[in-house]
Design an enzyme around this catalytic site. Structure first.
Site, PDB file in Angstrom:
ATOM      1  N   GLN A 262      37.349  11.905  50.356  1.00 36.60           N
ATOM      2  CA  GLN A 262      37.459  10.459  50.175  1.00 36.60           C
ATOM      3  C   GLN A 262      38.903   9.940  50.143  1.00 36.60           C
ATOM      4  OE1 GLN A 262      34.330  10.676  46.839  1.00 36.60           O
ATOM      5  NE2 GLN A 262      34.038   8.633  47.652  1.00 36.60           N
TER       6      GLN A 262
ATOM      7  N   ARG B  31      40.993  14.152  37.705  1.00 41.12           N
ATOM      8  CA  ARG B  31      39.910  14.927  38.338  1.00 41.12           C
ATOM      9  C   ARG B  31      40.011  14.760  39.851  1.00 41.12           C
ATOM     10  NH1 ARG B  31      34.031  13.396  39.466  1.00 41.12           N
ATOM     11  NH2 ARG B  31      33.127  15.421  39.982  1.00 41.12           N
TER      12      ARG B  31
ATOM     13  N   HIS C  81      32.798  18.939  46.461  1.00 39.73           N
ATOM     14  CA  HIS C  81      32.427  17.519  46.323  1.00 39.73           C
ATOM     15  C   HIS C  81      31.915  17.054  47.689  1.00 39.73           C
ATOM     16  CE1 HIS C  81      33.215  13.664  43.886  1.00 39.73           C
ATOM     17  NE2 HIS C  81      32.611  13.258  44.997  1.00 39.73           N
TER      18      HIS C  81
ATOM     19  N   ASN D 288      29.935  18.913  42.484  1.00 41.65           N
ATOM     20  CA  ASN D 288      29.787  17.510  42.111  1.00 41.65           C
ATOM     21  C   ASN D 288      28.419  17.023  42.580  1.00 41.65           C
ATOM     22  OD1 ASN D 288      30.888  14.733  41.386  1.00 41.65           O
ATOM     23  ND2 ASN D 288      30.234  14.419  43.500  1.00 41.65           N
ATOM     24  N   GLU D 289      27.626  16.524  41.660  1.00 41.59           N
ATOM     25  CA  GLU D 289      26.339  15.892  41.968  1.00 41.59           C
ATOM     26  C   GLU D 289      25.492  16.676  42.962  1.00 41.59           C
ATOM     27  OE1 GLU D 289      27.027  11.831  43.186  1.00 41.59           O
ATOM     28  OE2 GLU D 289      27.499  11.216  41.155  1.00 41.59           O
TER      29      GLU D 289
ATOM     30  N   ASN E  52      28.006  12.204  35.823  1.00 44.49           N
ATOM     31  CA  ASN E  52      28.456  10.987  36.501  1.00 44.49           C
ATOM     32  C   ASN E  52      27.422   9.925  36.182  1.00 44.49           C
ATOM     33  OD1 ASN E  52      30.471  12.522  37.563  1.00 44.49           O
ATOM     34  ND2 ASN E  52      29.726  12.470  39.681  1.00 44.49           N
TER      35      ASN E  52
ATOM     36  N   TYR F  47      26.567   5.786  36.098  1.00 42.37           N
ATOM     37  CA  TYR F  47      26.937   4.431  36.515  1.00 42.37           C
ATOM     38  C   TYR F  47      25.931   3.377  36.070  1.00 42.37           C
ATOM     39  CZ  TYR F  47      30.393   6.403  39.749  1.00 42.37           C
ATOM     40  OH  TYR F  47      31.471   7.050  40.285  1.00 42.37           O
TER      41      TYR F  47
ATOM     42  N   GLU G  37      32.451  10.741  35.813  1.00 43.92           N
ATOM     43  CA  GLU G  37      32.605   9.515  36.612  1.00 43.92           C
ATOM     44  C   GLU G  37      31.891   8.364  35.922  1.00 43.92           C
ATOM     45  OE1 GLU G  37      31.503   9.518  40.780  1.00 43.92           O
ATOM     46  OE2 GLU G  37      32.322  11.544  41.027  1.00 43.92           O
TER      47      GLU G  37
HETATM   48  C1  NOJ Z   1      29.559   9.610  42.959  1.00 42.45           C
HETATM   49  C2  NOJ Z   1      30.348  10.494  43.847  1.00 42.45           C
HETATM   50  O1  NOJ Z   1      30.703  11.666  43.187  1.00 42.45           O
HETATM   51  C3  NOJ Z   1      31.573   9.831  44.454  1.00 42.45           C
HETATM   52  O2  NOJ Z   1      31.965  10.601  45.532  1.00 42.45           O
HETATM   53  C4  NOJ Z   1      31.253   8.412  44.823  1.00 42.45           C
HETATM   54  O3  NOJ Z   1      32.314   7.825  45.507  1.00 42.45           O
HETATM   55  C5  NOJ Z   1      30.933   7.646  43.567  1.00 42.45           C
HETATM   56  N1  NOJ Z   1      29.810   8.242  42.890  1.00 42.45           N
HETATM   57  C6  NOJ Z   1      30.640   6.166  43.771  1.00 42.45           C
HETATM   58  O4  NOJ Z   1      29.477   6.001  44.493  1.00 42.45           O
END
Ligand code: NOJ
Length: 506
Positions: free
Chosen positions: A45, A103, A148, A193-194, A334, A336, A405
């Protein structure tokens, strides 16, 4: 007239921000000593430099180049934030925030471009050495993700990505190279990651490479959405466990770091208080979080998943169960948003939803659970972080949790004044932190918190159409400018007076 009104609004906003805050938490001291505060990014990213210094093409390089139509603005991350060349400036802006941790993730294709059958790329190793050393020099702890979403394209082709069992040995080899090269200075590692979102986007919804799915989840040229996500998850879990075993046996005793895994976790609220919806929320949690954490803590998948999926869910051998048991030092979450869960066993639903195999329909828009953000499905529901953390705390033996996150997105098309005076983001961060501190007071063992993201960056399928950064990035000039939220975070962390943001129109 409109310009004058904007001007008055900006002045009113500035004045409002100068008022000392009275509401809720406003100090780092509300968190335990030693708590990590940071900001996060990931290799694909932000790094750019997609072919520099012997890096091979990753799955995402190939995907964005060959199927630009799948990305909202048709763009790719060949340059992104050009972090590979500007990492010293980025370490500086991390430092300016007053955080004690950063991170980031390592690009597999930079370290072992052709996997374990090829050479280790010394230029890739040298880059992360420089980054880690620069962070440590500023007193910032590197918090390193090993995977990731990206992998060398060659390995995706060779094994079908996470679908093929052969990828496990590849991951163990790649992570071993990283532990050996960087482990003397890295105190915090996470393997994945996720992974729960990774395999769903790749093998259930078919939206991330290698784009495999089947109806009703999507129409891909091949795939099996009912079976493949679970096979891929199985390989991810066994890869994770093998990497942790290796770290614990060969590196941890001498290097003294810790290792965990990062799970994407929404909080599910039952849509109604019917028993069916309450059970649906429970089931959705199982299919999202327990799916990965139960095997690592208890050696097997959760009962709800076995009941729903029967033979589509792979089995672990007794040796694999042993390998999996207790294979984390901490859990990364993570988080949100919170979303409503509605039962689809006893009443009909649109089955093409993300939670589809759990037979749960998730909605945040009808009725509206919180204010929407620029990313569909993400609503502002700060109070949801508390039950989410408490759930993980109770189920997983009071394990240490890091919020790896949490962050707020804006549309890139938003006018510049609002993009920079990001009051909504400040309130989002502040309110989520308030509820996180409440979980800490209730006994949850939380070790840190990271804002997503340090800088605006390439947001996967959204391309550059949304922005998550504490720092605004002008992608033409690569200039980074701190938003109001960056200034708020710094004030919060450094103990300067924290000022209460308020909307200009309130
Ligand atoms: C989770 C992900 O780990 C990350 O790569 C992504 O940009 C963010 N959430 C926001 O969607």
């Amino acid at each position: 007239m409109a310009a004058a009104a904007t001007c008055i609004a900006v002045v009113a906003l500035a004045l409002a921000v100068l008022e000392p805050g009275a509401r809720g938490l406003d100090r780092r001291a509300d968190f335990p000593p030693g708590f990590l505060f940071g900001a996060a990014t990931s290799s694909y990213q932000v790094e750019g430099a997609y072919l520099d210094d012997n890096k091979s093409l990753s799955n995402w390089d190939v995907y964005t180049h060959t199927q630009p139509g799948k990305i909202m603005d048709g763009r790719n991350a060949d340059i992104a934030d050009d972090h590979y060349h500007r990492y010293m400036d980025d370490v500086e802006i991390v430092h300016d925030l007053g955080v004690n941790s950063y991170r980031f993730s390592i690009s597999w294709a930079r370290i072992v471009p052709r996997g374990r059958l090829g050479e280790v790329n010394s230029a890739g190793i040298a880059f992360y050495n420089r980054l880690i050393d620069a962070l440590l020099k500023k007193g910032i702890q590197p918090f390193v993700t090993l995977n990731h979403f990206d992998m060398p394209h060659e390995l995706e082709t060779r094994y079908g990505g996470w679908l093929g069992a052969g990828i496990r040995e590849e991951f163990e080899y790649y992570t071993d190279v990283c532990f050996r090269a960087f482990g003397d200075r890295v105190r915090f590692w996470t393997t994945f990651n996720e992974p729960n979102l990774l395999v769903k986007f790749q093998f259930m919804l078919g939206k991330h490479p290698p784009n495999r799915c089947s109806p009703p989840f999507g129409s891909c040229s091949s795939g099996d959405s009912r079976r493949e996500p679970y096979v891929a998850a199985h390989n991810v879990l066994l890869s994770h466990a093998a990497a942790v075993r290796n770290y614990r046996t060969n590196y941890q005793p001498e290097q003294g770091g810790s290792i965990g895994i990062v799970i994407a976790m929404k909080w599910y609220e039952p849509l109604t208080n019917s028993t069916e919806d309450v059970r649906a929320a429970r089931r959705a949690r199982s299919f999202e979080v327990d799916w990965f954490l139960d095997p690592i803590f208890f050696g097997d998948y959760p009962r709800e998943m076995r009941e729903m999926l029967s033979s589509d869910l792979p089995n672990f051998t007794s040796e694999e169960k042993k390998l999996l048991l207790n294979k984390v030092d901490f859990i990364g979450l993570n988080h949100y948003t919170t979303i409503y869960a509605k039962d689809c066993i006893y009443s009909p639903c649109d089955v093409g939803t993300y939670e589809g195999n759990a037979l749960v329909y998730a909605t945040g828009g009808n009725p509206q659970i919180g204010k929407p953000t620029a990313v569909g499905g993400y609503y502002v529901v700060p109070e949801g972080i508390e039950p989410a953390v408490m759930y993980v705390n109770h189920r997983y033996k009071n394990a240490t949790i890091y919020i790896t996150e949490n962050g707020y997105s804006q549309h890139s098309s938003t006018n510049m004044v609002d993009l920079m005076s990001d009051v909504e983001r400040v309130n989002y961060l502040k309110d989520y932190l308030t509820y996180l501190s409440s979980a800490v007071r209730k006994g949850a063992n939380v070790g840190g918190y990271f804002v997503w993201s340090l800088v605006d960056n390439f947001e996967w399928l959204f391309g550059y159409t949304v922005r998550f950064g504490l720092y605004h990035v002008d992608f033409d000039t690569q200039v980074r400018t701190p938003r109001m939220s960056a200034n708020w975070y710094r004030a919060f962390l450094t103990g300067d007076e924290v000022h209460e943001p308020r909307r200009a129109d309130s």
